[in-house]
Write an enzyme that holds these catalytic residues in place. Structure first.
Site, PDB file in Angstrom:
ATOM      1  N   LYS A  28       0.930  -1.258   0.019  1.00  0.00           N
ATOM      2  CA  LYS A  28      -0.032  -0.108   0.091  1.00  0.00           C
ATOM      3  C   LYS A  28       0.943   1.367   0.005  1.00  0.00           C
ATOM      4  O   LYS A  28       1.597   1.402   0.996  1.00  0.00           O
ATOM      5  CB  LYS A  28      -0.948  -0.014   1.210  1.00  0.00           C
ATOM      6  CG  LYS A  28      -1.817   1.238   1.499  1.00  0.00           C
ATOM      7  CD  LYS A  28      -2.664   1.393   0.224  1.00  0.00           C
ATOM      8  CE  LYS A  28      -3.673   2.621   0.719  1.00  0.00           C
ATOM      9  NZ  LYS A  28      -3.256   3.818   0.344  1.00  0.00           N
ATOM     10  N   ASP A  30       1.606   5.330   0.246  1.00  0.00           N
ATOM     11  CA  ASP A  30       0.890   6.395   0.781  1.00  0.00           C
ATOM     12  C   ASP A  30       0.695   7.280  -0.020  1.00  0.00           C
ATOM     13  O   ASP A  30       1.744   8.385  -0.072  1.00  0.00           O
ATOM     14  CB  ASP A  30       1.988   6.698   2.236  1.00  0.00           C
ATOM     15  CG  ASP A  30       1.034   7.417   3.172  1.00  0.00           C
ATOM     16  OD1 ASP A  30      -0.100   7.828   2.947  1.00  0.00           O
ATOM     17  OD2 ASP A  30       1.799   8.086   4.336  1.00  0.00           O
ATOM     18  N   GLU A 163       3.279   1.865   4.720  1.00  0.00           N
ATOM     19  CA  GLU A 163       1.922   1.984   5.308  1.00  0.00           C
ATOM     20  C   GLU A 163       1.362   0.603   5.399  1.00  0.00           C
ATOM     21  O   GLU A 163       0.569   0.649   6.401  1.00  0.00           O
ATOM     22  CB  GLU A 163       1.353   2.560   4.291  1.00  0.00           C
ATOM     23  CG  GLU A 163      -0.217   3.160   4.656  1.00  0.00           C
ATOM     24  CD  GLU A 163      -0.966   3.723   3.819  1.00  0.00           C
ATOM     25  OE1 GLU A 163      -2.283   3.986   4.089  1.00  0.00           O
ATOM     26  OE2 GLU A 163      -0.669   4.514   2.775  1.00  0.00           O
TER      27      GLU A 163
END
Length: 200
Positions: A28, A30, A163
């Site tokens: 993921k 950010d 993240e």
């Protein structure tokens, strides 16, 4: 019928990383969730909140115009990479580096008049890779791993200060709205864990 550009699949919050051969896992980034739309000579960058940010990120727009296909819809994250190679939300949010913002595409909803949303994720990934082949700057296909590696990948992502991770079932179609076959696990030590999310 072509997919509407403003509707997004939203992952659900996970309590653990799923395992098994029918899951793939993506780091993921950010950044800002963006729908990248090209229709002939027109390129648009649309946020989840429906804002048009095309003028903000010229590098993404310039690269989109260079792709061979003149019609496509991509789903992904607009990010700024720090010196460590990780996405840097604070720098992105400052608006001082808009010219450095890149796009990591993790899905393709359609291209050249074809609607891909009903295809399984594996085929959408194949079409995405084909679209972005030989395009190394500005727009990237987000890397992923498949199978049992998920929990180890998440632990390493946390150690690296990332993240978190999104896990997705490989045989499922793209579903707009809350999507229980997309599972997001967050790094509890990352600033994004405490920051108000999904506001754009």
């Amino acid at each position: 019928m072509a997919p509407r550009s403003e509707y997004f699949a939203i992952p659900v919050k996970g309590t653990k990383v799923p395992t098994g051969p029918d899951w793939l896992h993506e780091i993921k980034h950010d950044g800002y969730r963006i729908r990248l739309v090209r229709e002939g000579k027109r390129v648009r960058l649309i946020t989840k909140g429906g804002h048009n940010w095309t003028d903000r990120f010229p590098w993404i727009v310039e690269t989109a115009h260079k792709l061979r296909s003149e019609q496509f819809i991509l789903d992904g994250e607009a990010v700024v990479l720090g010196v460590d190679g990780n996405s840097d939300f604070r720098t992105l949010h400052s608006r001082k580096h808009d010219h450095e913002v890149q796009f990591y595409a993790f899905d393709i909803l359609g291209a050249d008049g074809d609607d891909y949303r009903r295809l399984p994720l594996t085929l959408r990934k194949t079409n995405l890779a084909r679209l972005l082949r030989n395009r190394a700057e500005g727009i990237h296909a987000a890397p992923f791993e498949q199978g049992e590696i998920g929990p180890d990948l998440f632990r390493n992502a946390c150690i690296m200060g990332l993240e978190g991770m999104v896990s997705k079932q490989v045989d499922r179609a793209y579903r707009e709205g809350r999507c229980d076959h997309w599972i997001k696990n967050k790094n509890p030590k990352h600033p994004a864990y405490r920051r108000v999310q999904d506001q754009f």
